[in-house]
Design an enzyme around this catalytic site. Structure first.
Site, PDB file in Angstrom:
ATOM      1  CE  LYS A 150      45.063  33.276  34.016  1.00 36.09           C
ATOM      2  NZ  LYS A 150      45.515  34.546  34.625  1.00 36.09           N
ATOM      3  CE  LYS A 246      43.849  41.003  36.102  1.00 32.78           C
ATOM      4  NZ  LYS A 246      44.563  39.862  36.730  1.00 32.78           N
TER       5      LYS A 246
END
Length: 326
Positions: A150, A246
């Protein structure tokens, strides 16, 4: 007997901390939909897409509004017009898939005409932090073959270099979480190439994808927040080489499976991702992951998972057991 739909919010603590460019999380609230038909029960889970303005409460309310339609026999195909894409439709769609599998005795993978599921490589997430902290986290995750970092913009090269020191042999993908809008993305991508980064997720804010029109990146760019369902694809062609599917964004396995085929027809590569979720939310996503070049399905590893969850060992996640889902 008439089918009945109920839903509830469940809270699960995050293991340690989960930090991305938008902030930190200490827990996740998931919404579980259940459809009961006689002695059979189907379950599905959704996690609110916070950057779309969803919350667990709004997802719960959306699900509950479908009780009459489900009682009247609404099928998965009907949900595509009854509900917008998002976590609520995902939960109801998954519950219907689960119910159908139990009623027919045909597992979901067979209904999707997929090969028999096998353990699958999944990425493991290294949360955003100072380079030193991310290096320590990478060393601790040395048993994982594929790491997902991240990032947040300023200082990202130092972060990637630190993780590479901590995990010299791991495969790396990075997720900018829309934070590179003010960066020289092409220069940054070339700099990251020497660290053997394989994929860059969502470098620019959703809706500002035109910023990539002149970017010639040596590393494939992957649309995440900019890609939801099939209707999203038109603005991504030529700007991204991959999309991140997703189920909470797409609104369920039904739409996600159709999105796989639509993206392939356009020559796009596939990644399957997840929100923070329990194994019940990951189970249907596993079957999209089977069709993707990259899978990032480590949500249950980042939280205190529900009992009877999916098996994670080393770098792999195992297919869901029928007692859990599908």
């Amino acid at each position: 007997m008439t089918r009945s739909l109920t839903a509830r919010i469940e809270r699960y603590p995050v293991r340690g901390s989960f930090v991305i460019a938008r902030g930190a999380k200490t827990h996740v609230d998931v919404v579980v939909a259940e459809i009961v038909d006689g002695a059979l029960r189907g379950r599905g889970e959704g996690t609110a897409i916070y950057y779309r303005g969803e919350s667990a409460d709004t997802v719960l309310a959306q699900i509950e509004r479908q009780a009459d339609a489900i009682a009247a026999g609404a099928a998965r195909a009907d949900l595509l017009t009854l509900m917008p894409h998002g976590a609520a439709r995902n939960a109801v769609d998954a519950a219907l898939w689960d119910l159908e599998a139990k009623a027919s005795g045909i597992p979901v993978w067979q209904a999707l005409d997929l090969p028999r599921p096998q353990p699958m490589l999944t990425a493991y997430t290294i949360s955003l932090g100072e380079p030193g902290a991310m290096e320590v986290a990478a060393r601790a995750a040395s048993g994982h073959e594929l790491l997902k970092l991240k990032l947040s913009g300023e200082g990202d090269l130092d972060r990637v270099a630190a993780v590479r020191r901590g995990a010299p042999d791991a495969r790396l993908i990075v997720d900018a979480n829309e934070a590179w809008g003010g960066q020289d993305i092409e220069r940054l991508a070339h700099a990251l190439d020497k660290y053997r980064v394989e994929l860059i997720e969502q470098p620019v804010p959703a809706g500002e994808d035109h910023l990539l029109d002149t970017v010639n990146s040596p590393i494939p760019l992957c649309a995440d927040e900019s890609c939801h369902d099939r209707a999203s694809l038109g603005t991504l062609i030529g700007r991204y080489r991959f999309i991140n599917i997703k189920l909470d964004k797409a609104g369920g396995l039904t739409e996600a499976h159709a999105l796989v085929h639509a993206a392939r027809l356009r020559g796009m590569g596939l990644m399957t991702g997840c929100m923070l979720s329990t194994s019940l939310g990951i189970a249907p996503a596993f079957y999209i992951g089977m069709q993707s070049q990259f899978a990032d399905l480590d949500g249950p590893l980042l939280i205190e998972d529900r009992d009877g969850g999916m098996r994670f060992q080393g770098s792999d996640v195992w297919p869901p057991e029928p007692a859990l889902w599908g």
